[in-house]
Design a protein around this motif. Sequence first.
Motif, PDB file in Angstrom:
ATOM      1  N   HIS A  37       0.805  -1.231   0.000  1.00 57.17           N
ATOM      2  CA  HIS A  37       0.000   0.000   0.000  1.00 57.17           C
ATOM      3  C   HIS A  37       0.836   1.278   0.000  1.00 57.17           C
ATOM      4  O   HIS A  37       0.291   2.375  -0.052  1.00 57.17           O
ATOM      5  CB  HIS A  37      -0.908   0.011   1.242  1.00 57.17           C
ATOM      6  N   ALA A  38       2.157   1.134   0.079  1.00 60.38           N
ATOM      7  CA  ALA A  38       3.035   2.294   0.264  1.00 60.38           C
ATOM      8  C   ALA A  38       2.802   3.353  -0.814  1.00 60.38           C
ATOM      9  O   ALA A  38       2.733   3.043  -2.000  1.00 60.38           O
ATOM     10  CB  ALA A  38       4.494   1.832   0.228  1.00 60.38           C
ATOM     11  N   GLY A  39       2.653   4.587  -0.369  1.00 57.39           N
ATOM     12  CA  GLY A  39       2.508   5.706  -1.306  1.00 57.39           C
ATOM     13  C   GLY A  39       1.093   5.886  -1.826  1.00 57.39           C
ATOM     14  O   GLY A  39       0.864   6.707  -2.720  1.00 57.39           O
ATOM     15  N   ASN A  40       0.127   5.139  -1.290  1.00 53.39           N
ATOM     16  CA  ASN A  40      -1.255   5.293  -1.778  1.00 53.39           C
ATOM     17  C   ASN A  40      -1.884   6.573  -1.196  1.00 53.39           C
ATOM     18  O   ASN A  40      -1.234   7.332  -0.478  1.00 53.39           O
ATOM     19  CB  ASN A  40      -2.096   4.039  -1.468  1.00 53.39           C
ATOM     20  N   HIS A  41      -3.150   6.824  -1.512  1.00 53.05           N
ATOM     21  CA  HIS A  41      -3.787   8.077  -1.075  1.00 53.05           C
ATOM     22  C   HIS A  41      -3.780   8.223   0.445  1.00 53.05           C
ATOM     23  O   HIS A  41      -3.668   9.334   0.982  1.00 53.05           O
ATOM     24  CB  HIS A  41      -5.218   8.173  -1.617  1.00 53.05           C
ATOM     25  N   ALA A  42      -3.876   7.091   1.146  1.00 57.85           N
ATOM     26  CA  ALA A  42      -3.907   7.152   2.610  1.00 57.85           C
ATOM     27  C   ALA A  42      -2.537   7.545   3.163  1.00 57.85           C
ATOM     28  O   ALA A  42      -2.435   8.327   4.118  1.00 57.85           O
ATOM     29  CB  ALA A  42      -4.348   5.797   3.166  1.00 57.85           C
ATOM     30  N   ASP A  43      -1.472   7.018   2.557  1.00 61.34           N
ATOM     31  CA  ASP A  43      -0.122   7.427   2.961  1.00 61.34           C
ATOM     32  C   ASP A  43       0.088   8.915   2.662  1.00 61.34           C
ATOM     33  O   ASP A  43       0.719   9.629   3.444  1.00 61.34           O
ATOM     34  CB  ASP A  43       0.942   6.612   2.203  1.00 61.34           C
ATOM     35  N   THR A  71      -0.170  -1.694  -7.383  1.00 57.78           N
ATOM     36  CA  THR A  71       0.270  -0.352  -7.844  1.00 57.78           C
ATOM     37  C   THR A  71      -0.576   0.774  -7.239  1.00 57.78           C
ATOM     38  O   THR A  71      -0.939   1.727  -7.933  1.00 57.78           O
ATOM     39  CB  THR A  71       0.279  -0.248  -9.389  1.00 57.78           C
ATOM     40  N   GLU A  72      -0.884   0.653  -5.955  1.00 55.27           N
ATOM     41  CA  GLU A  72      -1.713   1.679  -5.303  1.00 55.27           C
ATOM     42  C   GLU A  72      -1.039   3.047  -5.326  1.00 55.27           C
ATOM     43  O   GLU A  72      -1.709   4.074  -5.300  1.00 55.27           O
ATOM     44  CB  GLU A  72      -2.002   1.273  -3.853  1.00 55.27           C
ATOM     45  N   TYR A  73       0.303   3.049  -5.347  1.00 51.78           N
ATOM     46  CA  TYR A  73       1.023   4.328  -5.298  1.00 51.78           C
ATOM     47  C   TYR A  73       0.706   5.215  -6.507  1.00 51.78           C
ATOM     48  O   TYR A  73       0.816   6.431  -6.439  1.00 51.78           O
ATOM     49  CB  TYR A  73       2.539   4.092  -5.192  1.00 51.78           C
ATOM     50  N   ARG A  74       0.290   4.587  -7.602  1.00 50.12           N
ATOM     51  CA  ARG A  74      -0.003   5.396  -8.805  1.00 50.12           C
ATOM     52  C   ARG A  74      -1.156   6.350  -8.564  1.00 50.12           C
ATOM     53  O   ARG A  74      -1.210   7.419  -9.153  1.00 50.12           O
ATOM     54  CB  ARG A  74      -0.356   4.478  -9.977  1.00 50.12           C
ATOM     55  N   GLU A  75      -2.111   5.949  -7.712  1.00 52.25           N
ATOM     56  CA  GLU A  75      -3.257   6.828  -7.412  1.00 52.25           C
ATOM     57  C   GLU A  75      -2.989   7.692  -6.178  1.00 52.25           C
ATOM     58  O   GLU A  75      -3.880   8.354  -5.679  1.00 52.25           O
ATOM     59  CB  GLU A  75      -4.536   6.003  -7.184  1.00 52.25           C
ATOM     60  N   GLY A  76      -1.778   7.637  -5.683  1.00 46.67           N
ATOM     61  CA  GLY A  76      -1.398   8.467  -4.527  1.00 46.67           C
ATOM     62  C   GLY A  76      -0.252   9.373  -4.911  1.00 46.67           C
ATOM     63  O   GLY A  76      -0.427  10.319  -5.685  1.00 46.67           O
ATOM     64  N   ILE A  77       0.960   9.044  -4.429  1.00 49.51           N
ATOM     65  CA  ILE A  77       2.134   9.872  -4.713  1.00 49.51           C
ATOM     66  C   ILE A  77       2.357   9.994  -6.223  1.00 49.51           C
ATOM     67  O   ILE A  77       2.820  11.037  -6.704  1.00 49.51           O
ATOM     68  CB  ILE A  77       3.389   9.292  -4.000  1.00 49.51           C
ATOM     69  N   GLY A  78       1.980   8.966  -6.987  1.00 47.35           N
ATOM     70  CA  GLY A  78       2.171   8.983  -8.441  1.00 47.35           C
ATOM     71  C   GLY A  78       1.466  10.157  -9.108  1.00 47.35           C
ATOM     72  O   GLY A  78       1.943  10.692 -10.103  1.00 47.35           O
ATOM     73  N   ARG A  79       0.324  10.569  -8.543  1.00 48.56           N
ATOM     74  CA  ARG A  79      -0.426  11.673  -9.155  1.00 48.56           C
ATOM     75  C   ARG A  79       0.199  13.039  -8.870  1.00 48.56           C
ATOM     76  O   ARG A  79      -0.200  14.040  -9.449  1.00 48.56           O
ATOM     77  CB  ARG A  79      -1.872  11.665  -8.637  1.00 48.56           C
ATOM     78  N   LEU A  80       1.134  13.079  -7.917  1.00 51.24           N
ATOM     79  CA  LEU A  80       1.719  14.369  -7.514  1.00 51.24           C
ATOM     80  C   LEU A  80       3.164  14.519  -7.968  1.00 51.24           C
ATOM     81  O   LEU A  80       3.737  15.599  -7.873  1.00 51.24           O
ATOM     82  CB  LEU A  80       1.682  14.492  -5.977  1.00 51.24           C
ATOM     83  N   TRP A  81       3.752  13.422  -8.429  1.00 56.86           N
ATOM     84  CA  TRP A  81       5.199  13.298  -8.549  1.00 56.86           C
ATOM     85  C   TRP A  81       5.884  14.372  -9.392  1.00 56.86           C
ATOM     86  O   TRP A  81       6.780  15.060  -8.928  1.00 56.86           O
ATOM     87  CB  TRP A  81       5.555  11.902  -9.077  1.00 56.86           C
TER      88      TRP A  81
END
Length: 295
Positions: free
Chosen positions: A9-15, A59-69
């Motif tokens: 889950h690392a880097g997802n929206h909750a992180d 690939t949960e990080y794509r919808e979290g940190i990935g959207r801001l990178w």
Amino acid sequence: MLAYRHAFHAGNHADVLKHLVLVQVLRYMVGKDKPFRYIDTHAGAGGYQLKGAVAQKKTEYREGIGRLWSRADLPPLVADYVQLVQRFNLPPAEDGRLPALEKGMTPPLALYPGSPSLASLLLTPFDKLHLYELHPADARTLAAHFGGEKRSRVMQEDGFAALKKELPPTPRRAVVLIDPSYETVGDYSRVVASLREAVQRFAEGVYMVWYPQVSRVEAVQLPKRLTGVAPKGWLHVRLTVAQPDQQGFGLAGSGVFILNPPYTLHQQLAELMPWLTEQLAQYDGASYLIEELPG
Ligand SMILES: C[S@@+](CC[C@H](N)C(=O)[O-])C[C@H]1O[C@@H](n2cnc3c(N)ncnc32)[C@H](O)[C@@H]1O
């Protein structure tokens, strides 16, 4: 039972939500000229490979940190957090420290820092990090990251139980992050009980509790139960990005309950949350909530 692995889950929206709040809380704490103790009761592994098989499964990080990178239009508070994550993605210098980011440089997103690593980037050499992690593999990874640091201690112990011996700290300044996996339903009650006991021992501490927004009664009731522990002096922020699936399962969002927050935090979140909600939304009904009862 320790089946939960944060690497999925690392880097997802909750992180993103949790770590944005954590960075602002720690920035406030280091801004005062007095050392403090950072206590992470559920520390995780400290850092995660996003290109590894585990993170690539969902690939949960794509919808979290990935959207801001790689964005050049981040609001300052988000840019601050994203730059810390970018530093974590740089190769360490010879002395093992992470170099400063060069202006305009965006390394590829390959790693995501856990809460201990974000804290480590922000704390001074006079502050302390006390990190608890029960899972043997994650505790080993954490110890490999932090074991050699004089200001840090890694303990493979139950973080809920450990709070008792940690509080009150010397000197009397601390930030406590309580970030369980909620793998068993008992975690909800343990959060409430440990926060209650912690506040009895050390009322002036800054406490952050993360919780998932899932379709189970214990999760829905948790924020209210936490306000019962501390009738005043709290701030609650929640970000809903998705709808539960057809069976009513899935992580719709998450929340952070902060006891004794920096007085600056409410205004910072009020500026940030409308923008963040829009960026991380996975459906039209995405929303946020901020509520506070000042002390
Ligand atoms: C949500 S993850 C922590 C993520 C981390 N705080 C971060 O933000 O990067 C929860 C962690 O708690 C660990 N854990 C579960 N029960 C625990 C307990 N009673 N005491 C300490 N750690 C525990 C799990 O193995 C897992 O690594």
